[in-house]
Scaffold this motif. Structure first.
Motif, PDB file in Angstrom:
ATOM      1  N   ARG A 124       0.848  -1.209   0.000  1.00  0.00           N
ATOM      2  CA  ARG A 124       0.000   0.000   0.000  1.00  0.00           C
ATOM      3  C   ARG A 124       0.879   1.253   0.000  1.00  0.00           C
ATOM      4  NH1 ARG A 124      -5.508  -1.406   2.348  1.00  0.00           N
ATOM      5  NH2 ARG A 124      -5.662   0.686   3.199  1.00  0.00           N
ATOM      6  N   THR A 125       1.947   1.220   0.783  1.00  0.00           N
ATOM      7  CA  THR A 125       2.860   2.372   0.828  1.00  0.00           C
ATOM      8  C   THR A 125       3.511   2.581  -0.542  1.00  0.00           C
ATOM      9  OG1 THR A 125       3.290   1.991   3.147  1.00  0.00           O
ATOM     10  CG2 THR A 125       4.921   3.317   1.990  1.00  0.00           C
ATOM     11  N   ARG A 126       3.930   1.471  -1.175  1.00  0.00           N
ATOM     12  CA  ARG A 126       4.554   1.590  -2.509  1.00  0.00           C
ATOM     13  C   ARG A 126       3.587   2.233  -3.491  1.00  0.00           C
ATOM     14  NH1 ARG A 126       6.733  -3.420  -1.396  1.00  0.00           N
ATOM     15  NH2 ARG A 126       5.154  -4.531  -2.602  1.00  0.00           N
ATOM     16  N   GLN A 127       2.310   1.836  -3.417  1.00  0.00           N
ATOM     17  CA  GLN A 127       1.319   2.405  -4.341  1.00  0.00           C
ATOM     18  C   GLN A 127       1.082   3.880  -4.018  1.00  0.00           C
ATOM     19  OE1 GLN A 127       0.124   1.413  -7.115  1.00  0.00           O
ATOM     20  NE2 GLN A 127      -1.359   3.064  -7.421  1.00  0.00           N
ATOM     21  N   THR A 128       1.003   4.204  -2.739  1.00  0.00           N
ATOM     22  CA  THR A 128       0.816   5.610  -2.337  1.00  0.00           C
ATOM     23  C   THR A 128       1.974   6.460  -2.860  1.00  0.00           C
ATOM     24  OG1 THR A 128      -0.457   4.948  -0.414  1.00  0.00           O
ATOM     25  CG2 THR A 128       0.523   7.147  -0.331  1.00  0.00           C
ATOM     26  N   GLU A 129       3.164   5.881  -2.796  1.00  0.00           N
ATOM     27  CA  GLU A 129       4.361   6.593  -3.265  1.00  0.00           C
ATOM     28  C   GLU A 129       4.271   6.943  -4.747  1.00  0.00           C
ATOM     29  OE1 GLU A 129       8.109   5.210  -0.977  1.00  0.00           O
ATOM     30  OE2 GLU A 129       8.431   4.741  -3.093  1.00  0.00           O
ATOM     31  N   ARG A 130       3.514   6.173  -5.498  1.00  0.00           N
ATOM     32  CA  ARG A 130       3.390   6.437  -6.946  1.00  0.00           C
ATOM     33  C   ARG A 130       2.712   7.783  -7.210  1.00  0.00           C
ATOM     34  NH1 ARG A 130       4.771   3.745 -10.627  1.00  0.00           N
ATOM     35  NH2 ARG A 130       3.068   4.238 -12.073  1.00  0.00           N
ATOM     36  N   ASN A 131       1.984   8.279  -6.202  1.00  0.00           N
ATOM     37  CA  ASN A 131       1.433   9.629  -6.325  1.00  0.00           C
ATOM     38  C   ASN A 131       2.523  10.630  -6.686  1.00  0.00           C
ATOM     39  OD1 ASN A 131      -1.519  10.271  -5.420  1.00  0.00           O
ATOM     40  ND2 ASN A 131      -0.858   8.647  -4.026  1.00  0.00           N
ATOM     41  N   ILE A 166     -11.899  18.652 -17.072  1.00  0.00           N
ATOM     42  CA  ILE A 166     -12.910  18.500 -18.130  1.00  0.00           C
ATOM     43  C   ILE A 166     -12.350  18.957 -19.473  1.00  0.00           C
ATOM     44  CG2 ILE A 166     -15.206  19.275 -18.889  1.00  0.00           C
ATOM     45  CD1 ILE A 166     -15.085  17.166 -16.554  1.00  0.00           C
ATOM     46  N   ALA A 167     -11.603  20.057 -19.469  1.00  0.00           N
ATOM     47  CA  ALA A 167     -10.990  20.529 -20.719  1.00  0.00           C
ATOM     48  C   ALA A 167     -10.003  19.485 -21.248  1.00  0.00           C
ATOM     49  CB  ALA A 167     -10.294  21.865 -20.486  1.00  0.00           C
ATOM     50  N   ALA A 168      -9.324  18.801 -20.320  1.00  0.00           N
ATOM     51  CA  ALA A 168      -8.391  17.745 -20.731  1.00  0.00           C
ATOM     52  C   ALA A 168      -9.164  16.560 -21.309  1.00  0.00           C
ATOM     53  CB  ALA A 168      -7.543  17.306 -19.536  1.00  0.00           C
ATOM     54  N   LYS A 169     -10.180  16.105 -20.590  1.00  0.00           N
ATOM     55  CA  LYS A 169     -10.930  14.916 -21.028  1.00  0.00           C
ATOM     56  C   LYS A 169     -11.586  15.152 -22.393  1.00  0.00           C
ATOM     57  CE  LYS A 169     -12.117  10.761 -20.649  1.00  0.00           C
ATOM     58  NZ  LYS A 169     -11.091   9.711 -20.672  1.00  0.00           N
ATOM     59  N   ALA A 170     -12.028  16.389 -22.621  1.00  0.00           N
ATOM     60  CA  ALA A 170     -12.651  16.714 -23.916  1.00  0.00           C
ATOM     61  C   ALA A 170     -11.655  16.531 -25.061  1.00  0.00           C
ATOM     62  CB  ALA A 170     -13.163  18.154 -23.894  1.00  0.00           C
ATOM     63  N   ARG A 171     -10.362  16.534 -24.721  1.00  0.00           N
ATOM     64  CA  ARG A 171      -9.319  16.339 -25.733  1.00  0.00           C
ATOM     65  C   ARG A 171      -8.732  14.930 -25.670  1.00  0.00           C
ATOM     66  NH1 ARG A 171      -9.510  21.606 -24.177  1.00  0.00           N
ATOM     67  NH2 ARG A 171      -9.205  23.148 -25.834  1.00  0.00           N
ATOM     68  N   GLY A 172      -9.414  14.050 -24.922  1.00  0.00           N
ATOM     69  CA  GLY A 172      -8.941  12.660 -24.817  1.00  0.00           C
ATOM     70  C   GLY A 172      -7.789  12.490 -23.846  1.00  0.00           C
ATOM     71  N   ILE A 173      -7.609  13.482 -22.983  1.00  0.00           N
ATOM     72  CA  ILE A 173      -6.481  13.466 -22.047  1.00  0.00           C
ATOM     73  C   ILE A 173      -6.998  13.198 -20.634  1.00  0.00           C
ATOM     74  CG2 ILE A 173      -4.657  14.924 -21.037  1.00  0.00           C
ATOM     75  CD1 ILE A 173      -4.701  16.404 -23.831  1.00  0.00           C
ATOM     76  N   ASP A 174      -6.292  12.331 -19.917  1.00  0.00           N
ATOM     77  CA  ASP A 174      -6.751  11.889 -18.596  1.00  0.00           C
ATOM     78  C   ASP A 174      -5.962  12.554 -17.475  1.00  0.00           C
ATOM     79  OD1 ASP A 174      -8.750   9.796 -19.401  1.00  0.00           O
ATOM     80  OD2 ASP A 174      -6.989   9.198 -20.560  1.00  0.00           O
ATOM     81  N   THR A 175      -6.573  12.542 -16.291  1.00  0.00           N
ATOM     82  CA  THR A 175      -5.994  13.241 -15.140  1.00  0.00           C
ATOM     83  C   THR A 175      -6.259  12.457 -13.855  1.00  0.00           C
ATOM     84  OG1 THR A 175      -8.061  14.461 -14.941  1.00  0.00           O
ATOM     85  CG2 THR A 175      -6.289  15.584 -16.115  1.00  0.00           C
ATOM     86  N   CYS A 176      -5.503  12.805 -12.824  1.00  0.00           N
ATOM     87  CA  CYS A 176      -5.845  12.363 -11.467  1.00  0.00           C
ATOM     88  C   CYS A 176      -5.547  13.524 -10.524  1.00  0.00           C
ATOM     89  CB  CYS A 176      -5.022  11.139 -11.049  1.00  0.00           C
ATOM     90  SG  CYS A 176      -5.490  10.529  -9.406  1.00  0.00           S
ATOM     91  N   PRO A 177      -6.563  14.060  -9.862  1.00  0.00           N
ATOM     92  CA  PRO A 177      -6.297  15.101  -8.859  1.00  0.00           C
ATOM     93  C   PRO A 177      -5.693  14.436  -7.624  1.00  0.00           C
ATOM     94  CG  PRO A 177      -8.631  14.533  -8.829  1.00  0.00           C
ATOM     95  CD  PRO A 177      -7.991  13.674  -9.891  1.00  0.00           C
ATOM     96  N   GLN A 178      -4.720  15.094  -6.963  1.00  0.00           N
ATOM     97  CA  GLN A 178      -3.996  14.415  -5.875  1.00  0.00           C
ATOM     98  C   GLN A 178      -3.676  15.342  -4.707  1.00  0.00           C
ATOM     99  OE1 GLN A 178      -1.586  13.059  -9.426  1.00  0.00           O
ATOM    100  NE2 GLN A 178      -0.650  11.912  -7.780  1.00  0.00           N
ATOM    101  N   VAL A 179      -4.435  15.150  -3.652  1.00  0.00           N
ATOM    102  CA  VAL A 179      -4.150  15.908  -2.431  1.00  0.00           C
ATOM    103  C   VAL A 179      -2.879  15.370  -1.758  1.00  0.00           C
ATOM    104  CG1 VAL A 179      -5.497  14.535  -0.781  1.00  0.00           C
ATOM    105  CG2 VAL A 179      -5.325  17.000  -0.482  1.00  0.00           C
ATOM    106  N   ALA A 180      -2.420  14.207  -2.205  1.00  0.00           N
ATOM    107  CA  ALA A 180      -1.219  13.586  -1.624  1.00  0.00           C
ATOM    108  C   ALA A 180      -0.011  14.523  -1.663  1.00  0.00           C
ATOM    109  CB  ALA A 180      -0.897  12.289  -2.361  1.00  0.00           C
TER     110      ALA A 180
END
Ligand SMILES: Cc1cc2nc3c(=O)[nH]c(=O)nc-3n(C[C@H](O)[C@H](O)[C@H](O)COP(=O)(O)O)c2cc1C
Length: 236
Positions: A124-131, A166-180
């Motif tokens: 779990r820590t390794r995955q969190t670190e991927r942030n 949304i502007a990204a997704k409309a162009r086929g681009i993906d995102t992840c918001p990260q409070v990490a």
């Protein structure tokens, strides 16, 4: 009055917007394909149309790519391993039951998609670190705001961030918001040479999502409209 100049019907526009809004999801594995600078600029220009209280437009965003992104990621992973950042405290303790249940459901779905057992703290820590390496995305964003502003203005920053997504997704681009990213403000600020009045609010990964990756196959359900909205005064 400003009107949308388009030859599309209102119905077509509604369908497009609905489709983009509903197809956005937090993406945590990306293709190696780079993101063109012009596309990033277009996205930011669209997002600048976001509303803000009294139009004060309090958002600031640092967009990193290439060696700059890699150096930031390396510094943050090192800081995470050194344990120097304050422990994340994104939610209050105690968290009201209704939210705690959803938080647990999120964790179960997220880690199950990766085959990580609840008891496997190291995985779990390794995955969190991927942030901190922006989940391998070609572009990373750090959103900051003037620390003297009140929570009211953080709403503006959130609306701006959703507009980016949304502007990204409309162009086929993906995102992840990260409070990490928030607990790592000191490292981020010194790396990006932020002025002292700014505070890191959250970060975001951006790129072309790899939808073969198991982590991108976790579904995150929503409560139904009836659970969160009360419609009053409408005729039946
Ligand atoms: C303000 C905010 C902070 C978030 N922080 C993180 C984060 O640090 N790491 C992460 O992997 N996902 C993060 N997320 C993504 C959420 O987990 C995700 O949006 C939620 O589970 C719903 O899934 P969906 O966006 O795929 O519909 C964040 C989302 C928001 C809005």
């Amino acid at each position: 009055m400003v009107q949308t100049a388009t030859e599309w019907s209102q119905e077509t526009i509604a369908r497009c917007v609905s489709c983009v809004v509903r197809s956005r999801r937090a993406v945590r594995a990306f293709k190696a394909e780079p993101l063109r600078r012009e596309l990033v600029e277009e996205i930011l220009e669209d997002a600048a149309a976001a509303p803000s209280g009294a139009n004060i437009q309090p958002w600031k965003v640092y967009v990193v790519s290439g060696a700059v992104k890699d150096a930031l990621a390396t510094a943050l992973v090192a800081a995470s391993r050194a344990g120097t950042a304050p422990a994340p405290a994104h939610f209050p303790e105690p968290l009201p039951d209704v939210f705690r249940a959803r938080l647990h459901d999120f964790g179960a779905r997220y880690f199950a998609s990766l085959g990580i057992e609840r008891s496997d703290a190291a995985a779990r820590t390794r995955q969190t670190e991927r942030n901190y390496s922006f989940f391998g995305a070609p572009v990373g964003l750090i959103f900051s705001i003037d620390r003297r502003l009140k929570p009211h203005s953080w709403i503006d920053l959130g609306l701006f961030a959703q507009s980016v997504m949304i502007a990204a997704k409309a162009r086929g681009i993906d995102t992840c918001p990260q409070v990490a990213f928030a607990p790592f403000h000191d490292e981020i600020a010194s790396h990006l040479q932020m002025p002292p009045e700014e505070i890191t609010a959250f970060g975001m990964s951006m790129g072309y999502g790899d939808f073969e990756a198991p982590v991108n196959q976790a579904s995150m359900p929503r409560e139904g409209r009836h659970d969160f909205a009360r419609l009053l005064g409408f005729s039946p």
